[in-house]
Scaffold this active site. Structure first.
Site, PDB file in Angstrom:
ATOM      1  N   ASP A  16       1.090  -1.534   0.065  1.00  0.00           N
ATOM      2  CA  ASP A  16       0.015  -1.007  -0.758  1.00  0.00           C
ATOM      3  C   ASP A  16      -1.017  -0.358   0.161  1.00  0.00           C
ATOM      4  O   ASP A  16      -1.019  -0.586   1.379  1.00  0.00           O
ATOM      5  CB  ASP A  16      -0.601  -2.137  -1.581  1.00  0.00           C
ATOM      6  CG  ASP A  16      -1.573  -1.638  -2.629  1.00  0.00           C
ATOM      7  OD1 ASP A  16      -1.393  -0.507  -3.113  1.00  0.00           O
ATOM      8  OD2 ASP A  16      -2.522  -2.368  -2.952  1.00  0.00           O
ATOM      9  N   ASP A  18      -4.862   0.339  -0.818  1.00  0.00           N
ATOM     10  CA  ASP A  18      -6.158  -0.321  -0.950  1.00  0.00           C
ATOM     11  C   ASP A  18      -5.996  -1.831  -0.809  1.00  0.00           C
ATOM     12  O   ASP A  18      -5.173  -2.453  -1.482  1.00  0.00           O
ATOM     13  CB  ASP A  18      -6.788   0.001  -2.309  1.00  0.00           C
ATOM     14  CG  ASP A  18      -7.125   1.471  -2.451  1.00  0.00           C
ATOM     15  OD1 ASP A  18      -7.679   2.041  -1.502  1.00  0.00           O
ATOM     16  OD2 ASP A  18      -6.799   2.068  -3.496  1.00  0.00           O
ATOM     17  N   ASP A 212      -1.885  -6.834  -1.574  1.00  0.00           N
ATOM     18  CA  ASP A 212      -3.028  -7.744  -1.666  1.00  0.00           C
ATOM     19  C   ASP A 212      -3.188  -8.315  -3.065  1.00  0.00           C
ATOM     20  O   ASP A 212      -4.149  -9.029  -3.322  1.00  0.00           O
ATOM     21  CB  ASP A 212      -4.319  -7.022  -1.255  1.00  0.00           C
ATOM     22  CG  ASP A 212      -4.776  -6.010  -2.296  1.00  0.00           C
ATOM     23  OD1 ASP A 212      -3.920  -5.218  -2.763  1.00  0.00           O
ATOM     24  OD2 ASP A 212      -5.967  -6.002  -2.642  1.00  0.00           O
TER      25      ASP A 212
END
Length: 273
Positions: A16, A18, A212
């Site tokens: 990912d 961000d 995250d």
């Protein structure tokens, strides 16, 4: 929380953006070194994002401003996954699009025509300003028989002022008005993972997904058969992760912890499965 005790030889990496590489437009400590080693070792990787607003070139430029060098061909968005999916389903079809350049560019590059008259699909993506007029047009087209598809189910997105309504929230509005449920292509749909694997000719058994978020990154990687790595530099905490009925393969503080693993891997290891 104990991680799943399964370890594999990892030859390809999906991650990912961000919360993994950047946080609020700033590079996360160690992310630059992690990317440098991937590139130096010629290890296949893709940076994934559900954000369909920007083209891959745009996102590459934004990462560069954060101090991270990621070539545009190493970025894969929900818009790219969407365009590939539609081209596979209905080659050279037509779509009415609510979205921005990232989505329309990807559709054009995959042979799709954008139209407001009898489209095969109504395609909903992210945009900075949702138009009530275009939402109304989408509702009427779906009612008349157009298929309803959306880039990602995220209900809100971040901004400096607070949360903003995102694709999932607008999709819910259109669904309520039409009675037609959209098909979401982006994370957590494992379809996005498989399209990313195909883009770098990688195999699920030798690929890891770094994210995250448990509810998008980890579950999507899990369902696609990848090793899953949860980092704690974004929204997830160890305590929150424990509440989910599934677990990541492992949890690390940040991608910086993965650098020694990459550096110790054999430079002669084959890049494909």
């Amino acid at each position: 929380m104990r991680s799943v005790s399964r370890r594999r030889e990892i030859r390809s990496w999906l991650m990912d953006m961000d919360g993994v590489l950047v946080h609020e437009e700033s590079a996360i400590a160690g992310a630059d070194r992690f990317l440098e080693v991937l590139k130096a070792r010629e290890i296949p990787f893709l940076v994934l994002t559900n954000n369909s607003i920007y083209t891959r070139r745009d996102l590459s430029a934004r990462l560069r401003l954060s101090g991270l060098e990621v070539p545009e061909e190493r970025i894969w968005t929900s818009a790219n996954a969407m365009a590939q999916f539609l081209q596979d389903q209905r080659p050279h079809g037509s779509a009415f699009v609510i979205g921005e350049a990232g989505l329309t560019t990807a559709l054009h590059q995959n042979g799709y025509t954008l139209t407001e008259r009898e489209p095969d699909y109504v395609v909903l993506g992210e945009t900075r300003t949702y138009s009530f007029e275009r939402i109304t047009a989408a509702i009427r087209l779906i009612t008349d028989g157009a298929r309803f598809i959306a880039t990602n189910p995220d209900a809100t997105g971040p901004s400096l002022q607070g949360p903003l309504p995102a694709t999932g929230a607008v999709a819910a509005l259109i669904q309520r008005a039409t009675g037609v449920e959209p098909y979401f292509v982006g994370k957590p749909n494992p379809l996005m993972m498989r399209s990313a694997l195909n883009a770098i000719d990688a195999h699920s058994e030798t690929t890891a997904m770094i994210g995250d978020r448990m509810d998008t990154d980890v579950v999507a990687g899990l369902e696609a058969g990848l090793e899953t790595i949860l980092v704690l530099t974004g929204v997830a905490t160890r305590e929150a992760a424990e509440r989910f009925p599934f677990r990541p393969t492992r949890i690390v503080e940040s991608v910086a912890q993965l650098v020694p693993e990459l550096e110790s891997a054999s430079a002669d290891a084959p890049a494909d499965a």
